[in-house]
Design a protein around this motif. Structure first.
Motif, short mmCIF file in Angstrom:
data_model
loop_
_atom_site.label_atom_id
_atom_site.label_comp_id
_atom_site.label_asym_id
_atom_site.label_seq_id
_atom_site.Cartn_x
_atom_site.Cartn_y
_atom_site.Cartn_z
N LEU A 29 63.80 99.80 54.64
CA LEU A 29 64.31 101.37 54.16
C LEU A 29 64.53 101.13 52.75
O LEU A 29 64.72 102.25 52.68
N LEU A 36 68.89 103.96 47.73
CA LEU A 36 70.72 102.93 48.94
C LEU A 36 70.69 101.71 47.95
O LEU A 36 71.27 101.38 48.32
N LEU A 39 73.82 101.38 45.79
CA LEU A 39 74.72 100.99 46.11
C LEU A 39 75.59 99.93 46.77
O LEU A 39 76.81 99.94 46.35
N PHE A 40 74.42 99.20 46.24
CA PHE A 40 74.92 97.23 45.83
C PHE A 40 75.39 96.99 44.45
O PHE A 40 74.41 97.67 43.69
N TYR A 42 75.69 95.09 42.78
CA TYR A 42 74.37 93.89 42.33
C TYR A 42 73.48 93.42 42.93
O TYR A 42 72.05 93.54 42.18
N HIS A 61 73.26 90.04 52.35
CA HIS A 61 73.63 91.43 53.73
C HIS A 61 73.03 91.34 53.99
O HIS A 61 73.25 91.50 55.21
N LYS A 64 73.91 89.22 56.74
CA LYS A 64 75.06 89.80 57.31
C LYS A 64 74.59 90.70 58.95
O LYS A 64 74.87 90.27 59.61
N VAL A 65 73.26 91.50 58.52
CA VAL A 65 73.17 92.39 59.51
C VAL A 65 72.78 92.31 59.80
O VAL A 65 72.73 93.16 60.94
N VAL A 68 75.13 90.95 62.38
CA VAL A 68 75.83 91.83 63.51
C VAL A 68 74.43 92.09 64.50
O VAL A 68 75.44 92.60 65.92
N LEU A 89 84.02 98.16 59.74
CA LEU A 89 82.74 97.57 59.22
C LEU A 89 82.28 98.92 59.09
O LEU A 89 82.02 99.13 57.28
N LYS A 92 84.51 99.96 55.48
CA LYS A 92 83.98 99.24 54.68
C LYS A 92 82.56 100.32 53.24
O LYS A 92 82.29 99.71 52.37
N HIS A 93 81.74 99.93 54.69
CA HIS A 93 80.31 100.86 54.24
C HIS A 93 80.60 102.12 53.58
O HIS A 93 80.27 102.76 52.92
N VAL A 96 81.78 101.66 49.96
CA VAL A 96 80.77 100.82 49.10
C VAL A 96 80.56 102.15 48.90
O VAL A 96 78.66 102.63 48.02
N VAL A 98 78.62 104.44 51.54
CA VAL A 98 77.64 104.60 52.71
C VAL A 98 77.75 105.87 52.78
O VAL A 98 78.75 105.91 52.76
N VAL A 106 68.15 103.69 58.76
CA VAL A 106 68.12 102.10 58.82
C VAL A 106 67.91 102.01 60.44
O VAL A 106 67.32 101.47 60.60
#
Ligand code: HEM
Length: 147
Positions: A29, A36, A39-40, A42, A61, A64-65, A68, A89, A92-93, A96, A98, A106
């Motif tokens: 990705l 991309l 966008l994090f 951190y 992350h 988490k993906v 899902v 979800l 939330k994206h 941030v 997205v 993706v």
């Protein structure tokens, strides 16, 4: 029904090693769309994608993906039960930064990961089955962008 079998069988082995497969997916990705990474929040103290992906926050992350995806595979018979979760979800994206267009790349990264781990078992019907499930997940998440 045939779709579901293809997805379940292929996820059977992949799902046991979520993090390594998730890393393959996210490496791809960030290769396809390095922007991309920014966008994090951190991402600031890591350089290129491979370094970032070994940091705990990124691995979290990735995990988490994969969870899902795992949930979607377990709910193939009743994907609609995940709708509210996926809408949130999506929200939330959106928050941030997205863009929904990024779900195309993706999806390509997901297929790349499947192809590289399944090898010859990655067939056209299998690819289509995953794309179908992915598009259900993406359309539910995309509702999170609606005003
Ligand atoms: C949270 C970015 C794709 C699942 C987040 C966060 C960011 C982010 C910045 C908040 C920080 C964090 O929890 O690490 C992105 C980007 C993506 C992407 C840039 C690709 C364009 C996905 C996909 C899924 C996903 C495809 C699953 C289908 C999650 C989950 C959370 C999350 C479960 C935690 C939400 C919560 O806190 O409740 N994502 N994400 N992400 N992401 Fe993603």
């Amino acid at each position: 029904e045939k779709d579901k079998g293809l997805i379940r069988d292929s996820w059977e082995s992949l799902g046991k090693n979520k993090v390594p497969h998730g890393i393959v997916m996210f490496t791809r990705l960030f290769e396809l769309d390095p922007a991309l990474l920014t966008l994090f929040s951190y991402s600031t103290n890591c350089g290129v994608a491979p370094e970032c992906l070994s940091s705990p926050a990124f691995l979290e992350h990735v995990t988490k993906v994969m969870l899902v995806i795992d949930a979607a595979v377990s709910h193939l018979d009743d994907l609609h039960t995940l709708e509210d979760f996926l809408l949130n979800l999506g929200r939330k994206h959106q928050a941030v930064g997205v863009k929904t267009q990024s779900f195309t790349v993706v999806g390509e990264s997901l297929l790349y990961m499947l192809q590289s781990s399944l090898g010859p078992a990655y067939t056209t019907p299998l690819r289509q089955a995953w794309l179908n499930m992915y598009s259900v997940v993406v359309s539910a998440m995309t509702r999170g962008w609606a005003k």
